[in-house]
Each structure stands twice: as structure tokens, then as C-alpha cells.
Design an enzyme around this catalytic site. Structure first.
Site, mmCIF file in Angstrom:
data_model
loop_
_atom_site.group_PDB
_atom_site.id
_atom_site.type_symbol
_atom_site.label_atom_id
_atom_site.label_comp_id
_atom_site.label_asym_id
_atom_site.label_seq_id
_atom_site.Cartn_x
_atom_site.Cartn_y
_atom_site.Cartn_z
ATOM 1 N N HIS A 90 0.829 -1.094 0.120
ATOM 2 C CA HIS A 90 0.024 0.069 0.066
ATOM 3 C C HIS A 90 0.843 1.462 -0.106
ATOM 4 C CE1 HIS A 90 -3.933 -1.867 1.693
ATOM 5 N NE2 HIS A 90 -3.546 -2.536 0.551
ATOM 6 N N GLU A 98 1.696 3.620 2.195
ATOM 7 C CA GLU A 98 2.517 3.609 3.478
ATOM 8 C C GLU A 98 3.543 2.658 3.399
ATOM 9 O OE1 GLU A 98 -0.780 3.173 3.032
ATOM 10 O OE2 GLU A 98 -1.904 4.191 4.952
ATOM 11 N N SER A 152 -6.871 7.003 4.394
ATOM 12 C CA SER A 152 -7.136 6.609 5.786
ATOM 13 C C SER A 152 -6.569 5.149 5.718
ATOM 14 C CB SER A 152 -8.520 6.518 6.102
ATOM 15 O OG SER A 152 -8.577 5.690 7.366
ATOM 16 N N CYS A 167 -5.106 1.457 6.252
ATOM 17 C CA CYS A 167 -5.854 -0.063 6.647
ATOM 18 C C CYS A 167 -5.357 -0.461 7.794
ATOM 19 C CB CYS A 167 -5.787 -0.751 5.239
ATOM 20 S SG CYS A 167 -4.237 -1.563 5.292
ATOM 21 N N CYS A 213 -1.604 -1.272 7.383
ATOM 22 C CA CYS A 213 -0.749 0.064 7.419
ATOM 23 C C CYS A 213 -0.659 0.666 8.938
ATOM 24 C CB CYS A 213 -1.107 1.216 6.298
ATOM 25 S SG CYS A 213 -0.749 0.426 4.787
#
Lengths: 150, 150
Positions: B54, B56, B79, B81, B84
Site C-alpha cells: 500500500h 504507506e 485513511s 488500513c 498499514c
């Protein structure tokens, strides 16, 4: 029924391979309900200078982008950290088998609270390998866990 | 004080790059207390057939294996998950800036409960890009989030 010992041994062999490469000796193996290995690998902190590839993450990466994780089991030689725990929750992996809750422990209850089945094997080989690693390389052990080594 | 808008724009540019490549349009950027970018990247589910990268995680990977994350800020266009979120908790990242809590939301309180500062920007560009992506590719959106698409 999956042969948990068989798959944990496969994950352990990955851990041992990483140890022999000078890396963190933790392995993971993702298996489907029919016993097919979807992904297998080991910690890559040293080998790839990559902090996010713990054993479980290596198995997830090797399994590729999937439509579903229904019926899968994640084998990990060491109790999962919060990163790997979050990953298994996010991707709805329904079953986790842990090879070692002696050298670390802590997220099993969180996994269970999300409805994930947790099986603790406490395999002597898994425990002995990480114990040796911790004694030989405490700095790497500490930093792989996201902590500062003082 | 870091210029949050500046770093969120850098993360957004990564998200836009991924969108233009046919991937999931989510970017991340890890910055130290002095404003140095330690790592930056975007979701790689499509580009690498890799579910664990992802935005991040791409930034974490790009930053390499570090001794400490003290003083760092993670910028994410969406936002985080649970994967992360777990990663930022595990690695003791003390500050997270979120570009979009409209298209997804949920782990901000968990981050705060661990003592992590959470700043919600709700940047119109971040929100609009994921909204467009969700409409165009609901299957990819759903699966990137670890859910089955029916």
C-alpha cells in the site's frame, strides 16, 4: 485437515535459509484449504534492506494479489508482530499457526478477537533458532521488531 | 513544524502516478523531523502483483531498514488500513497525516490509542482521486482492501 507440522517445517526451512544468509531467521508459508502452498518466504530485512518483509509478509508477497483468502492458513515460525497481525486481519486470513510464542508473544488475543483461529505449536526447532539469533545479534533482533537498540 | 500540505502534495503526486499506470491511486511519504523525505511511493498491487505494498508500505520500503523512526511523520493520501496501521504502530512512527477519511475511515482511533498523533487533512484532491477510482474500478478497490468482490 492440513498437516500443520509439514507446513511449519517448510516455514522453518525458510527461517533457517535466512539465518544462513545472515538475516533474521523467521519464515512464513500461506497454504490454501487443499494444502497448496500459495506463497512462502522469509524475513528480508537484511537481504533487501527492507523492514516490512517479515516472514508472513514474504509469504503474502509471494502469493501475489489474490481475489480471496478464504480457507487459507498462515504458518509463521514466530509469533506475529503488529504489522503482520494487522495484515492478516486486513486480508481476512482465517487461520494462523504460530511456531514460537517463547521468543515473542502478544498479538494472539487480538487475532482471536477478530474471529481468526490461532494454533500455537511452540516447535522446538523454531524456538531454538530464534533464541540463538537473539543471542548472536541482539541489535538486529531488536530493530527488526521496530524497537531502538540502546 | 513540517509543511503538511507540501508533503501531502508529494504523496498525492505518487497516487496520481499510480492511477495513470492503472494502479490503485494511493501514495505515502515518510518524512523526518527536519523535513527530509526518507521514503516515498505508491500502492503496487497492480504494478507488482503485490498486495502488501500500500502507499504507506511503499514509503516504508523505500526508506529502508532504519535504526529508529523517532520524529518521523507518515503522510498517506488515504485513511490507513489495518495492515498499514499495524505497521506504523509496530515501528513506532509517532505522527500520521491522513489525506482522505471520506473514502475510508476506521483506524484513526486505534493509532491515537497507541499515542500516535493523527492529523486529518481531508484534502479535496486526495478525496476526488479515490472517488473516481472507486467508481471506475470497484473490484480492484475492494480487493486492495482485502475484501472479496461479489
Amino acid at each position: 485437515m492440513l498437516d500443520d507440522k509439514k507446513y511449519m517445517k517448510m516455514a522453518y526451512e525458510q527461517a533457517l535459509k535466512s539465518y544462513n544468509e545472515g538475516g533474521c531467521p523467521i519464515g512464513g508459508c500461506l497454504v490454501d484449504r487443499n494444502g497448496e502452498v500459495l506463497g512462502i518466504g522469509h524475513n528480508m530485512r537484511v537481504q533487501e534492506n527492507n523492514p516490512i518483509i517479515h516472514g508472513e509478509m514474504a509469504a503474502m508477497r509471494a502469493a501475489g494479489a489474490r481475489e480471496s483468502y478464504a480457507g487459507t492458513t498462515m504458518y509463521t515460525t514466530l509469533s506475529p508482530c503488529m504489522m503482520c497481525t494487522g495484515t492478516m486481519i486486513q486480508f481476512n486470513i482465517p487461520r494462523v499457526v504460530v511456531g514460537d510464542t517463547v521468543n515473542s508473544y502478544g498479538n494472539e488475543e487480538l487475532l482471536k478477537s477478530k474471529g481468526i483461529e490461532v494454533v500455537i505449536m511452540d516447535d522446538p526447532d523454531c524456538i531454538a533458532l530464534v533464541k540463538k539469533f537473539r543471542e548472536e545479534n541482539p541489535k538486529l533482533w531488536t530493530e527488526d521488531w521496530g524497537q531502538e537498540y540502546n
